[in-house]
Write an enzyme that holds these catalytic residues in place. Structure first.
Site, PDB file in Angstrom:
ATOM      1  CG  ASP A  23      46.597  31.494  27.635  1.00  0.00           C
ATOM      2  OD1 ASP A  23      46.746  30.354  28.858  1.00  0.00           O
ATOM      3  OD2 ASP A  23      48.303  30.890  27.188  1.00  0.00           O
ATOM      4  CG  ASP A  70      32.102  42.167  29.382  1.00  0.00           C
ATOM      5  OD1 ASP A  70      31.461  41.851  30.523  1.00  0.00           O
ATOM      6  OD2 ASP A  70      32.709  43.346  29.351  1.00  0.00           O
ATOM      7  CE1 TYR A  79      41.499  45.512  37.013  1.00  0.00           C
ATOM      8  CE2 TYR A  79      39.376  44.684  37.094  1.00  0.00           C
ATOM      9  CZ  TYR A  79      40.177  44.744  35.802  1.00  0.00           C
ATOM     10  OH  TYR A  79      40.012  43.447  34.806  1.00  0.00           O
ATOM     11  CE  LYS A 120      49.719  32.952  31.187  1.00  0.00           C
ATOM     12  NZ  LYS A 120      49.453  32.147  29.882  1.00  0.00           N
ATOM     13  CG  ASP A 170      36.475  43.277  34.035  1.00  0.00           C
ATOM     14  OD1 ASP A 170      35.555  43.400  34.009  1.00  0.00           O
ATOM     15  OD2 ASP A 170      37.024  44.517  34.251  1.00  0.00           O
TER      16      ASP A 170
END
Ligand code: NAD
Length: 355
Positions: free
Chosen positions: A219, A247, A142, A187, A243
């Site tokens: 994942d 959620d 980001y 990852k 992020d």
């Protein structure tokens, strides 16, 4: 102990829910012998109305001089058309930058009394869900370079060892204050930044020998959060993974009104706020759920003031509220008694006990 708390009531339901959290903090002070001093800070729409600025420097300074900051929520339709750099949310971004907070920490907890509200199957919920996601907040993709040249768009994901180390330490310290299990999510089978992430986490683990560190690919983590969330205590991860996972984790708990959060940096001065917004649709009606804010105050006690017993007392009083079959409108179900925002706060304050 005496602690100075900057209090941002904000907009919409903000003032109502913060008032209830202060009632609860006052009661903690009374029974545990602490003094909490509050300094009101204007931020968001109310500050735009008063000063033409969502967070004037003088208001920010009040926060920086405090031992921690408690925030309700900011924003609302009234300020939707003000220029971008003057919007209420800008105040929040300025506050985070000014405080230098680089981690956002969100618990995902299912209260057994509200297990029906979870979209997960009963047998999964019954194993218990109570973990925290520690998310890196100011680095990663980001904040990397973004560019589009002709038909190709590029976003850069980069992390330095020091950026990983400082968020890693928050993960380990958080685990220390809980059940001492930390899961580092990355990852590393594909990304260099993740391989560095993993290396730094394992280096830190040699210092935090009381915390059990495990690794998980992002994942797999997304699957495990819905398949077997009981396995987690603290998850630490980078900005974008955090992020998305946070959620996902808040959805499995049922109600947005019940979830607190903290943002921490290098000092013990943290920012504590519920995860929801200012809910203008229900503002001023005494129907908002103040529990997310009350639990944010509990997190402040545990993580900034080292007052674990006091935080436990608040969480036990929230549990007593639910055990009494009392519910605010957002978590109301058949056979329960609906109460307002202020009645909820009063019950929790009244039922606080020193074990
Ligand atoms: P919201 O979280 O305010 O509301 C979403 C829905 O959840 C609404 O139906 C609301 O009534 C309900 N809800 C939220 N909190 C509740 C509570 N404590 N008790 C009961 N019900 C609750 O999200 P939104 O409607 O998208 O945003 C409203 C305003 O809040 C916008 O101006 C937005 O920019 C702002 N916002 C602020 C923050 C913050 O201050 N950190 C975060 C998100 C959104």
């Amino acid at each position: 102990m005496t602690k100075n708390i900057a209090v941002i009531r904000g907009d919409g339901i903000g003032p109502e829910i913060v008032a209830e959290a202060l009632k609860v903090l006052d009661k903690v002070g009374e029974i545990f012998g602490h003094t909490f001093n509050y300094t009101d800070v204007d931020m968001g729409g109310c500050a735009i109305d008063k000063y033409g600025d969502p967070l004037p420097e003088s208001e920010l300074q009040k926060c920086l001089k405090s031992d921690s900051v408690l925030l309700g929520a900011v924003g609302g339709e009234k300020w939707n058309n003000v220029p971008g750099d003057k919007r209420p949310e800008k105040g929040l971004l300025r506050l985070r930058a000014g405080m230098g907070v680089y981690s956002n920490n969100r618990p995902a907890k299912i209260w057994k009394q509200l297990s029906d509200a979870s979209p997960l199957r009963k047998e999964i919920v019954e194993k218990g869900i109570d973990f925290i996601i520690v998310r890196e907040l100011i680095g990663g993709i980001y904040f990397g370079e973004h560019k589009t040249v002709d038909d190709t768009a590029t976003d850069v994901l980069s992390y330095s060892e020091s950026e990983i180390e400082r968020i890693g330490r928050i993960g380990f310290e958080t685990a220390r204050k809980r059940n001492k299990k930390l899961c580092s999510v990355e990852k590393s089978n594909v990304l260099d930044s993740s391989r560095l992430w993993k290396k730094v986490m394992h280096r830190l683990a040699e210092e935090y020998t009381d915390v059990e560190l495990s690794d998980m690919l992002v994942d797999n983590c997304a699957m495990q959060i819905v398949k077997n969330p009981a396995q987690f205590d603290v998850i630490v991860t980078e900005n974008m993974f955090g992020d998305i996972l946070s959620d996902e984790a808040s959805m499995i708990t049922g109600s947005i009104g019940m979830i607190p959060s903290s943002s921490l940096g290098a000092t013990s001065c943290g920012l504590y706020e519920p995860i929801h917004g200012s809910a203008p649709d229900i503002a001023g009606k005494n129907i908002a759920n103040p529990i997310g804010t009350i639990l944010s105050a509990a997190m402040m006690l545990r993580y900034s003031f080292d007052m674990g017993k006091e935080a436990d007392a608040i969480e036990n009083a929230v549990s007593a509220f639910l055990d009494a079959d009392l519910r605010t409108a957002d978590i109301m179900s058949e056979g329960k008694t609906q109460v307002g925002c202020s009645e909820c706060g009063e019950f929790i304050a009244k039922n606080l006990k020193r074990e």
